[in-house]
Design a protein around this motif. Structure first.
Motif, PDB file in Angstrom:
ATOM      1  N   ASN A 112       0.827  -1.208  -0.174  1.00 41.43           N
ATOM      2  CA  ASN A 112      -0.048  -0.168   0.107  1.00 41.43           C
ATOM      3  C   ASN A 112       0.805   1.278  -0.005  1.00 41.43           C
ATOM      4  O   ASN A 112       0.210   2.450  -0.056  1.00 41.43           O
ATOM      5  N   SER A 113       2.085   1.207   0.220  1.00 42.68           N
ATOM      6  CA  SER A 113       2.827   2.344   0.356  1.00 42.68           C
ATOM      7  C   SER A 113       4.337   2.165   0.034  1.00 42.68           C
ATOM      8  O   SER A 113       4.922   0.823   0.251  1.00 42.68           O
ATOM      9  N   GLY A 114       5.125   3.183  -0.278  1.00 44.79           N
ATOM     10  CA  GLY A 114       6.604   2.937  -0.302  1.00 44.79           C
ATOM     11  C   GLY A 114       7.274   2.251   0.809  1.00 44.79           C
ATOM     12  O   GLY A 114       7.940   1.525   0.697  1.00 44.79           O
ATOM     13  N   THR A 115       6.758   2.748   1.941  1.00 44.88           N
ATOM     14  CA  THR A 115       7.262   2.318   3.303  1.00 44.88           C
ATOM     15  C   THR A 115       7.116   0.888   3.550  1.00 44.88           C
ATOM     16  O   THR A 115       7.979   0.022   3.908  1.00 44.88           O
ATOM     17  N   GLU A 116       5.950   0.364   3.239  1.00 43.14           N
ATOM     18  CA  GLU A 116       5.472  -0.877   3.261  1.00 43.14           C
ATOM     19  C   GLU A 116       6.756  -1.993   2.466  1.00 43.14           C
ATOM     20  O   GLU A 116       6.941  -3.152   2.624  1.00 43.14           O
ATOM     21  N   ALA A 117       6.829  -1.256   1.076  1.00 43.67           N
ATOM     22  CA  ALA A 117       7.607  -1.897   0.119  1.00 43.67           C
ATOM     23  C   ALA A 117       9.166  -2.161   0.518  1.00 43.67           C
ATOM     24  O   ALA A 117       9.705  -3.373   0.706  1.00 43.67           O
ATOM     25  N   THR A 118       9.511  -1.118   1.314  1.00 43.85           N
ATOM     26  CA  THR A 118      10.990  -1.192   1.512  1.00 43.85           C
ATOM     27  C   THR A 118      11.209  -1.925   3.027  1.00 43.85           C
ATOM     28  O   THR A 118      12.095  -2.878   2.876  1.00 43.85           O
ATOM     29  N   MET A 119      10.066  -1.974   3.830  1.00 41.62           N
ATOM     30  CA  MET A 119      10.409  -2.676   4.889  1.00 41.62           C
ATOM     31  C   MET A 119      10.267  -4.287   4.682  1.00 41.62           C
ATOM     32  O   MET A 119      11.019  -5.154   5.293  1.00 41.62           O
ATOM     33  N   CYS A 140      19.491   9.160   2.032  1.00 37.68           N
ATOM     34  CA  CYS A 140      18.612   8.448   1.226  1.00 37.68           C
ATOM     35  C   CYS A 140      17.320   8.130   2.238  1.00 37.68           C
ATOM     36  O   CYS A 140      17.629   7.971   3.324  1.00 37.68           O
ATOM     37  N   TYR A 141      16.151   8.404   1.688  1.00 40.44           N
ATOM     38  CA  TYR A 141      14.965   8.068   2.371  1.00 40.44           C
ATOM     39  C   TYR A 141      14.206   6.701   2.194  1.00 40.44           C
ATOM     40  O   TYR A 141      14.088   6.710   0.762  1.00 40.44           O
ATOM     41  N   HIS A 142      13.935   5.931   2.851  1.00 43.30           N
ATOM     42  CA  HIS A 142      13.304   4.608   2.543  1.00 43.30           C
ATOM     43  C   HIS A 142      11.870   4.240   3.010  1.00 43.30           C
ATOM     44  O   HIS A 142      11.618   3.291   3.396  1.00 43.30           O
ATOM     45  N   GLY A 143      11.500   5.797   3.602  1.00 41.41           N
ATOM     46  CA  GLY A 143      10.017   5.461   4.190  1.00 41.41           C
ATOM     47  C   GLY A 143      10.272   5.510   5.854  1.00 41.41           C
ATOM     48  O   GLY A 143      11.352   5.509   6.269  1.00 41.41           O
ATOM     49  N   HIS A 144       9.327   5.288   6.744  1.00 38.89           N
ATOM     50  CA  HIS A 144       9.397   5.540   8.159  1.00 38.89           C
ATOM     51  C   HIS A 144       9.390   4.211   8.806  1.00 38.89           C
ATOM     52  O   HIS A 144       9.241   4.408  10.136  1.00 38.89           O
ATOM     53  N   LEU A 201      19.698   1.172  -1.269  1.00 44.45           N
ATOM     54  CA  LEU A 201      19.846   2.687  -1.743  1.00 44.45           C
ATOM     55  C   LEU A 201      18.868   2.993  -2.828  1.00 44.45           C
ATOM     56  O   LEU A 201      18.189   2.255  -3.445  1.00 44.45           O
ATOM     57  N   GLU A 202      18.707   4.457  -2.991  1.00 47.73           N
ATOM     58  CA  GLU A 202      17.997   5.034  -4.051  1.00 47.73           C
ATOM     59  C   GLU A 202      19.256   5.295  -4.988  1.00 47.73           C
ATOM     60  O   GLU A 202      20.045   5.931  -5.053  1.00 47.73           O
ATOM     61  N   PRO A 203      18.934   4.565  -6.293  1.00 46.85           N
ATOM     62  CA  PRO A 203      20.197   4.550  -7.187  1.00 46.85           C
ATOM     63  C   PRO A 203      20.317   5.840  -7.715  1.00 46.85           C
ATOM     64  O   PRO A 203      21.524   6.389  -7.845  1.00 46.85           O
ATOM     65  N   GLY A 206      16.611  10.961  -4.329  1.00 50.06           N
ATOM     66  CA  GLY A 206      15.582  12.161  -4.593  1.00 50.06           C
ATOM     67  C   GLY A 206      15.234  12.420  -3.059  1.00 50.06           C
ATOM     68  O   GLY A 206      14.283  13.312  -3.265  1.00 50.06           O
ATOM     69  N   ASN A 207      15.897  12.249  -2.014  1.00 49.58           N
ATOM     70  CA  ASN A 207      15.170  12.770  -0.949  1.00 49.58           C
ATOM     71  C   ASN A 207      16.252  13.831  -0.179  1.00 49.58           C
ATOM     72  O   ASN A 207      16.328  14.054   1.146  1.00 49.58           O
ATOM     73  N   MET A 208      17.503  14.185  -0.711  1.00 51.13           N
ATOM     74  CA  MET A 208      18.298  15.075  -0.402  1.00 51.13           C
ATOM     75  C   MET A 208      18.483  16.197  -1.613  1.00 51.13           C
ATOM     76  O   MET A 208      19.613  16.421  -2.209  1.00 51.13           O
ATOM     77  N   PHE A 234      17.528  -1.743  -4.714  1.00 49.18           N
ATOM     78  CA  PHE A 234      17.149  -0.461  -5.295  1.00 49.18           C
ATOM     79  C   PHE A 234      15.807  -0.006  -4.891  1.00 49.18           C
ATOM     80  O   PHE A 234      15.141  -0.689  -5.252  1.00 49.18           O
ATOM     81  N   ASP A 235      15.824   1.157  -4.180  1.00 50.61           N
ATOM     82  CA  ASP A 235      14.486   1.820  -3.764  1.00 50.61           C
ATOM     83  C   ASP A 235      14.209   2.652  -5.039  1.00 50.61           C
ATOM     84  O   ASP A 235      14.769   3.795  -5.139  1.00 50.61           O
ATOM     85  N   GLU A 236      13.314   2.076  -5.744  1.00 52.26           N
ATOM     86  CA  GLU A 236      12.986   2.995  -6.772  1.00 52.26           C
ATOM     87  C   GLU A 236      11.452   3.676  -6.617  1.00 52.26           C
ATOM     88  O   GLU A 236      10.655   3.804  -7.610  1.00 52.26           O
ATOM     89  N   VAL A 237      10.962   3.876  -5.386  1.00 54.42           N
ATOM     90  CA  VAL A 237       9.695   4.261  -4.851  1.00 54.42           C
ATOM     91  C   VAL A 237       9.608   5.700  -5.849  1.00 54.42           C
ATOM     92  O   VAL A 237       8.590   5.707  -6.252  1.00 54.42           O
ATOM     93  N   MET A 238      10.636   6.354  -5.833  1.00 59.05           N
ATOM     94  CA  MET A 238      10.771   7.778  -6.459  1.00 59.05           C
ATOM     95  C   MET A 238      10.958   7.440  -8.037  1.00 59.05           C
ATOM     96  O   MET A 238      10.154   8.155  -8.739  1.00 59.05           O
ATOM     97  N   THR A 239      11.950   6.780  -8.414  1.00 58.30           N
ATOM     98  CA  THR A 239      12.366   6.875  -9.688  1.00 58.30           C
ATOM     99  C   THR A 239      11.834   5.629 -10.481  1.00 58.30           C
ATOM    100  O   THR A 239      11.777   6.038 -11.869  1.00 58.30           O
ATOM    101  N   GLY A 262       6.539   2.700  -5.798  1.00 58.30           N
ATOM    102  CA  GLY A 262       5.681   3.373  -4.889  1.00 58.30           C
ATOM    103  C   GLY A 262       5.022   4.711  -5.976  1.00 58.30           C
ATOM    104  O   GLY A 262       5.479   4.356  -7.125  1.00 58.30           O
ATOM    105  N   LYS A 263       4.520   5.621  -5.522  1.00 55.35           N
ATOM    106  CA  LYS A 263       4.239   6.786  -6.380  1.00 55.35           C
ATOM    107  C   LYS A 263       3.629   6.489  -7.607  1.00 55.35           C
ATOM    108  O   LYS A 263       2.514   6.139  -7.697  1.00 55.35           O
ATOM    109  N   VAL A 264       4.291   6.713  -8.798  1.00 53.23           N
ATOM    110  CA  VAL A 264       3.865   6.480 -10.082  1.00 53.23           C
ATOM    111  C   VAL A 264       3.005   5.148 -10.271  1.00 53.23           C
ATOM    112  O   VAL A 264       2.115   5.006 -11.031  1.00 53.23           O
TER     113      VAL A 264
HETATM  114  N1  PLP Z   1      11.313   5.457  -0.667  1.00 53.38           N
HETATM  115  C1  PLP Z   1      11.738   6.460  -1.384  1.00 53.38           C
HETATM  116  C2  PLP Z   1      12.793   6.668  -2.308  1.00 53.38           C
HETATM  117  C3  PLP Z   1      10.795   7.602  -0.901  1.00 53.38           C
HETATM  118  O1  PLP Z   1      11.022   8.676  -1.843  1.00 53.38           O
HETATM  119  C4  PLP Z   1       9.654   7.323  -0.254  1.00 53.38           C
HETATM  120  C5  PLP Z   1       8.596   8.446  -0.054  1.00 53.38           C
HETATM  121  O2  PLP Z   1       8.943   9.698  -0.254  1.00 53.38           O
HETATM  122  C6  PLP Z   1       9.532   6.115   0.331  1.00 53.38           C
HETATM  123  C7  PLP Z   1      10.303   5.150   0.156  1.00 53.38           C
HETATM  124  C8  PLP Z   1       8.359   6.118   1.401  1.00 53.38           C
HETATM  125  O3  PLP Z   1       7.104   5.849   0.518  1.00 53.38           O
HETATM  126  P1  PLP Z   1       5.692   6.060   1.126  1.00 53.38           P
HETATM  127  O4  PLP Z   1       5.648   7.531   1.555  1.00 53.38           O
HETATM  128  O5  PLP Z   1       4.879   5.805  -0.065  1.00 53.38           O
HETATM  129  O6  PLP Z   1       5.575   5.510   2.333  1.00 53.38           O
END
Ligand code: PLP
Length: 429
Positions: A112-119, A140-144, A201-203, A206-208, A234-239, A262-264
């Protein structure tokens, strides 16, 4: 009782007045714009003002807001029901499309979200390797999820300490930190720890703001992971589906073992996904023992939105068009900076941009920290007053959509030029 403005009213019932921190404008000061609607490249505020939008919902809206095919697909799905708790054919179609697009993907799980995907991807990597430690990069940000909420300790290649109260030290003790673009630091971590499960990592980070990998960095990580029996994630939630149809991995030519999305992929509705090699994804329940589930995972409305968005992009000239408008925005920003002799680095990959007010190159989060955040805040507010809404932090990317036409780009560049002219006056005062 005095009438409360939206932020005051919101702050009585929502922490900081928002449901996600960056929206509160703490990075630039002032009050956030409360949005009533959005269409094409525009955000429309509660007070009726219109803004050219560079937040893009923080990434999903590659087609622009209110895209008619997505709206039609969602309302058609809505007419058939909102959640079944049973599999659907549309989920297969989305999975097939995503696997077809992304070079390294053989199987995928929708969440349901990028956070769920990364964890979840991290859980699979730990299960597959029987190891707990993983490498994460500063900035790098991978959700919370807890294991990712780690601040840099002192010096390179340090052990993680929690960056938020409520995250137990035990949970981040296995998160190893390295500076982005610093292959030697990762080498050192592998030399010191024989039990690293994954490099995460985010290849393209996009979070800095937007920070690109330097030549050889990703290839080096791939090689280190292979040599030490670790997975590359690779965290491609954004890319994903943003920088190219095949994501960052298609452009950069380095294939990870697992990828998160995630996202798109959700077309503006809540969806994420993780996937990768068949042997790894076959470990996920019920095919295998790694537990991961979701009441609303593969939700019919979200899947309909995601499918509609991806079908618009598939085989289209979307990425060429985004490259053209991204390039023209970048050139406009750079020309304005040059004209007013304001030090500015503009980073760009397709429709994602980072703006850093500094004369120095930016390759890691320390470089972003050292850029002029006060100037970013002033320029942000100048643009906002002129009807251009940047993301409210120098640590966020600007996103362009296919709905951003020449007129919007030109208006943005003009406003930016005036904002930098005002900076010269600021410097004199
Ligand atoms: N990974 C990356 C690279 C992100 O940019 C984000 C959110 O901005 C997340 C994970 C977390 O995704 P979500 O906010 O959908 O939980």
């Amino acid at each position: 009782m005095a009438t409360l403005n939206h932020l005051e009213r919101a702050s009585r019932v929502l922490p900081g007045g928002v449901n996600s921190p960056v929206r509160a404008f703490r990075g630039v000061g002032g009050d956030p714009v409360f949005v009533r609607a959005a269409e094409g490249p525009w955000l429309i505020a509660e007070d009726g003002r219109r803004y050219i939008d560079y937040i893009g919902g923080y990434g999903p809206h590659i087609l622009g807001h209110g895209y008619s095919e997505i709206a039609a697909a969602v309302s058609e799905a809505l007419s058939r029901g909102t959640a079944f708790g049973a599999p659907t054919v549309a989920e297969i179609e989305l999975a097939e499309l995503v696997i077809d697009a992304i070079p390294s993907l053989e199987m995928v799980r929708l969440v349901n979200s990028g956070t769920e995907a990364t964890m979840s991807a991290l859980r699979v990597a730990r299960a597959a390797t029987g190891r707990d430690r993983f490498v994460k990069f500063e900035g790098c940000y991978h959700g919370h999820a807890d294991p990712f909420l780690v601040a840099a300790g002192s010096g390179a290649a340090t052990l993680g300490v929690p960056s938020s109260p409520g995250v137990p030290e035990a949970v981040t003790a296995d998160t190893l930190l390295a500076p982005f673009n610093d292959l030697a630091a990762v080498q050192e971590l592998f030399a010191r720890h024989a039990d690293i499960a994954a490099v995460f990592l985010e290849p393209i980070a996009g979070n800095m703001g937007l920070v690109l990998p330097q030549p050889g960095f990703l290839e080096g990580l791939r090689e280190l992971c292979d040599r030490h029996g670790a997975l590359l994630i690779f965290d491609e939630v954004m890319t994903g589906f943003r920088v190219a149809w095949g994501g960052a991995q298609e452009i950069l030519g380095v294939l990870p073992d697992l990828t998160t999305f995630g996202k798109v992929i959700g077309g503006g509705l809540p969806t994420g996904a993780y996937g990768g090699r068949r042997d790894l994804m076959s470990m996920v329940a019920p095919a295998g023992p790694v537990y991961q589930a979701g009441t609303l995972s593969g939700n019919p409305l979200a899947v309909a939105a995601g499918l509609a968005a991806l079908r618009q992009l598939d085989g289209s000239d979307a990425y060429e068009r985004l490259e053209a408008s991204g390039g023209s925005l970048q050139r406009g920003f750079e020309a304005a900076a040059q004209h007013h002799a304001i030090p500015l680095q503009v980073h760009r990959q397709g429709s994602m941009l980072g703006l850093f007010f500094t004369a120095d190159e930016v390759h890691r989060v320390e470089d972003v920290d050292a850029s002029d955040h006060d100037r970013f805040g002033r320029v942000f507010h100048h643009l906002l007053a002129a009807g251009v809404h940047l993301p409210p932090s120098p640590y966020e990317c600007l996103f362009i959509s296919l709905a951003h036409g020449e007129a919007e780009i030109a208006q943005t560049v003009e406003s930016f030029d005036r904002a930098l002219a005002a900076e010269k006056d600021h410097r004199k005062s």
